[in-house]
Write an enzyme that holds these catalytic residues in place. Structure first.
Site, PDB file in Angstrom:
ATOM      1  N   CYS A 214      -7.784  22.285  44.120  1.00  0.00           N
ATOM      2  CA  CYS A 214      -7.315  21.149  44.899  1.00  0.00           C
ATOM      3  C   CYS A 214      -6.222  21.651  45.837  1.00  0.00           C
ATOM      4  CB  CYS A 214      -6.771  20.075  43.961  1.00  0.00           C
ATOM      5  SG  CYS A 214      -6.156  18.644  44.812  1.00  0.00           S
TER       6      CYS A 214
ATOM      7  N   THR B 268      -4.412  35.168  31.996  1.00  0.00           N
ATOM      8  CA  THR B 268      -4.426  35.752  33.350  1.00  0.00           C
ATOM      9  C   THR B 268      -3.824  37.153  33.302  1.00  0.00           C
ATOM     10  OG1 THR B 268      -4.241  33.571  34.346  1.00  0.00           O
ATOM     11  CG2 THR B 268      -3.603  35.428  35.719  1.00  0.00           C
TER      12      THR B 268
ATOM     13  N   THR C 101      10.343  42.021  26.002  1.00  0.00           N
ATOM     14  CA  THR C 101      10.677  41.456  24.693  1.00  0.00           C
ATOM     15  C   THR C 101       9.594  40.461  24.285  1.00  0.00           C
ATOM     16  OG1 THR C 101      12.991  41.753  25.182  1.00  0.00           O
ATOM     17  CG2 THR C 101      12.473  40.198  23.415  1.00  0.00           C
TER      18      THR C 101
ATOM     19  N   SER D 211      -6.242  32.587  25.269  1.00  0.00           N
ATOM     20  CA  SER D 211      -4.996  31.922  25.642  1.00  0.00           C
ATOM     21  C   SER D 211      -4.675  30.792  24.660  1.00  0.00           C
ATOM     22  CB  SER D 211      -5.162  31.359  27.059  1.00  0.00           C
ATOM     23  OG  SER D 211      -3.964  30.797  27.507  1.00  0.00           O
ATOM     24  N   ALA D 212      -3.456  30.804  24.117  1.00  0.00           N
ATOM     25  CA  ALA D 212      -3.112  29.854  23.051  1.00  0.00           C
ATOM     26  C   ALA D 212      -3.144  28.390  23.491  1.00  0.00           C
ATOM     27  CB  ALA D 212      -1.719  30.184  22.496  1.00  0.00           C
ATOM     28  N   HIS D 213      -2.821  28.131  24.771  1.00  0.00           N
ATOM     29  CA  HIS D 213      -2.712  26.708  25.166  1.00  0.00           C
ATOM     30  C   HIS D 213      -4.069  26.024  25.291  1.00  0.00           C
ATOM     31  CE1 HIS D 213      -3.547  26.597  29.644  1.00  0.00           C
ATOM     32  NE2 HIS D 213      -3.315  27.895  29.524  1.00  0.00           N
TER      33      HIS D 213
ATOM     34  N   ASN E   6     -15.357  27.577  32.365  1.00  0.00           N
ATOM     35  CA  ASN E   6     -14.359  26.516  32.231  1.00  0.00           C
ATOM     36  C   ASN E   6     -14.708  25.260  33.015  1.00  0.00           C
ATOM     37  OD1 ASN E   6     -13.737  28.722  34.181  1.00  0.00           O
ATOM     38  ND2 ASN E   6     -12.277  27.224  34.956  1.00  0.00           N
TER      39      ASN E   6
HETATM   40  N1  PLP Z   1      -9.994  32.100  32.021  1.00  0.00           N
HETATM   41  C1  PLP Z   1     -10.488  30.867  31.869  1.00  0.00           C
HETATM   42  C2  PLP Z   1     -11.954  30.697  31.613  1.00  0.00           C
HETATM   43  C3  PLP Z   1      -9.655  29.754  31.934  1.00  0.00           C
HETATM   44  O1  PLP Z   1     -10.161  28.529  31.780  1.00  0.00           O
HETATM   45  C4  PLP Z   1      -8.264  29.958  32.175  1.00  0.00           C
HETATM   46  C5  PLP Z   1      -7.365  28.803  32.310  1.00  0.00           C
HETATM   47  O2  PLP Z   1      -7.731  27.762  32.792  1.00  0.00           O
HETATM   48  C6  PLP Z   1      -7.797  31.271  32.311  1.00  0.00           C
HETATM   49  C7  PLP Z   1      -8.687  32.315  32.235  1.00  0.00           C
HETATM   50  C8  PLP Z   1      -6.347  31.537  32.524  1.00  0.00           C
HETATM   51  O3  PLP Z   1      -5.614  31.301  31.359  1.00  0.00           O
HETATM   52  P1  PLP Z   1      -4.014  31.258  31.344  1.00  0.00           P
HETATM   53  O4  PLP Z   1      -3.638  29.869  31.677  1.00  0.00           O
HETATM   54  O5  PLP Z   1      -3.618  31.632  29.958  1.00  0.00           O
HETATM   55  O6  PLP Z   1      -3.545  32.261  32.335  1.00  0.00           O
END
Ligand code: PLP
Length: 378
Positions: A324, A72, A236, A198-200, A150
């Protein structure tokens, strides 16, 4: 009760090997990577190793990577950073099914007087490269199209779009959050000028993301303060998080291909089974060009809320892929854009598979889902 997690598009568990790699960087090698002393240099080396690995992974150069706190933040930086660096260009093309991380910054620019043209998608959720070609102008600042969605899992014809954008003076911003670590992503094949990740989403930690900025593309600073990340992003550096991102990519390098194959086979089997066991079920998104782990269904005559609640009670974590708000699931902008028949808009369900998802888990999910839908429809 067996617990089954089928919401990997929301987030993935951190792999134990990733946690292990991160641990020393909390209390032992805890230095600030900007410090010139030994502790700092040790941390700096770890950060640069992760940067090199990420750069290699997406076909970039290390100097083109900026580590951020999330995708984000990376999208916000790319969008507002471009707007500030090229103030004379006030026209933007943006797909109508982008994640909110892209949509909202673009809408903010719209409220500041930018002209935004929202790109339609077809019934499978794909953007048309010809529409982009026809809409591009000299004053177009950038085109934003995500690599894969997503919610519905549709993979865009992103290389084709990249070629069209490359022939213009506009930049190409690609949200690759759902694809990095899952299918091949190469910034040169995609012709991406800016790309976010995004790593997660690939078994790394939360709170660490990356922004790729092609050499020569100017973007203004977004977070102001110190000179970290070559003065592109102050603050940092999150050393353990970045080490975790690098380690997670190491596992993706080894497993991505085989993992995708396994997931495609499980996914397709599940989609076949659900369609044969329940009537009035529609599979959304593109049949072939879709994320290996994504199953997105519209189930007529039930609602997403009741489906999710009942699945949760049966130990299955799924998603509607929609916002939601106070317990009521609103139709998402992505599902709206598909222009589905009304009967297919209420019972929307997203199941996203992960590295550890098994056939047995999907069999249980299928059985439960059929039982729940049959009961709710009565
Ligand atoms: N873009 C997409 C397609 C995503 O699926 C997500 C998270 O669900 C994001 C951006 C945002 O990622 P972050 O959680 O690292 O801000």
């Amino acid at each position: 009760m067996q617990k089954i997690y089928l919401d990997h598009a929301a987030t993935t568990p951190v792999e134990p090997q990733v946690v292990e790699a991160m641990i020393p960087y909390f209390s032992q090698n805890f230095g600030n990577s900007s410090s010139p002393h030994f502790y700092g240099q040790q941390a700096r080396h770890a950060v640069e190793d992760a940067r090199d690995r990420l750069a290699r992974f997406i076909g970039a150069e290390s100097k083109e990577i900026v580590f951020t706190s999330s995708a984000t933040e990376a999208s916000n930086h790319a969008i507002f950073g471009l707007a500030k660096a090229y103030p004379q260009k006030k026209h933007i093309l943006c797909s109508s099914i982008e994640h909110h991380a892209v949509l909202e910054p673009v809408q903010e620019l719209e409220s500041q007087g930018y002209k935004i043209e929202w790109l339609d998608v077809d019934e499978f959720g794909q953007v048309d490269p010809t529409q982009i070609k026809n809409l591009l102008k000299n004053e177009t600042l950038f085109v934003a199209v995500m690599h894969a969605n997503n919610e519905i899992g549709t993979i865009q014809p992103i290389e084709e779009i990249g070629k069209v954008v490359k022939e213009s003076d506009a930049f190409f911003l690609v949200d690759a959050v759902q694809t990095v670590g899952h299918i091949p992503v190469n910034v040169n094949d995609l012709n991406a000028d800016l790309l976010t990740l995004s790593a997660h989403k690939f078994y790394g930690p939360k709170g660490v993301g990356g922004l790729y900025v092609r050499d020569g593309v100017k973007i203004d600073r977004f977070i102001l303060g110190g000179d970290q990340e070559r003065s592109m992003r102050a603050s940092t550096v999150n050393v353990p998080g970045i080490v975790g991102l690098g380690e997670a990519l190491k596992l993706c390098e080894q497993q991505m291909e085989i993992e995708a194959e396994t997931q495609i086979s499980l996914r397709d089997q599940f989609m076949k089974n659900i369609s044969s066991q329940l009537d009035d079920v529609k599979i959304n998104g593109h049949q072939i060009n879709r994320l290996p782990n994504n199953i997105h269904l519209s189930i007529a005559r039930v609602t997403s809320e009741t489906l999710l609640l009942n699945l949760d009670m049966a130990g299955i974590a799924a998603a509607a892929g929609s916002a939601c708000t106070s317990g009521v699931i609103e139709l998402s902008h992505v599902v709206k854009a598909l222009n589905l028949d009304k009967k297919y808009t209420e019972g929307v369900l997203r199941l996203t598979l992960g590295r550890s998802t098994t056939e047995q888990e999907l069999d249980v999910c299928l059985e439960q889902l059929v039982e729940i839908v049959t009961r709710l429809r009565k």
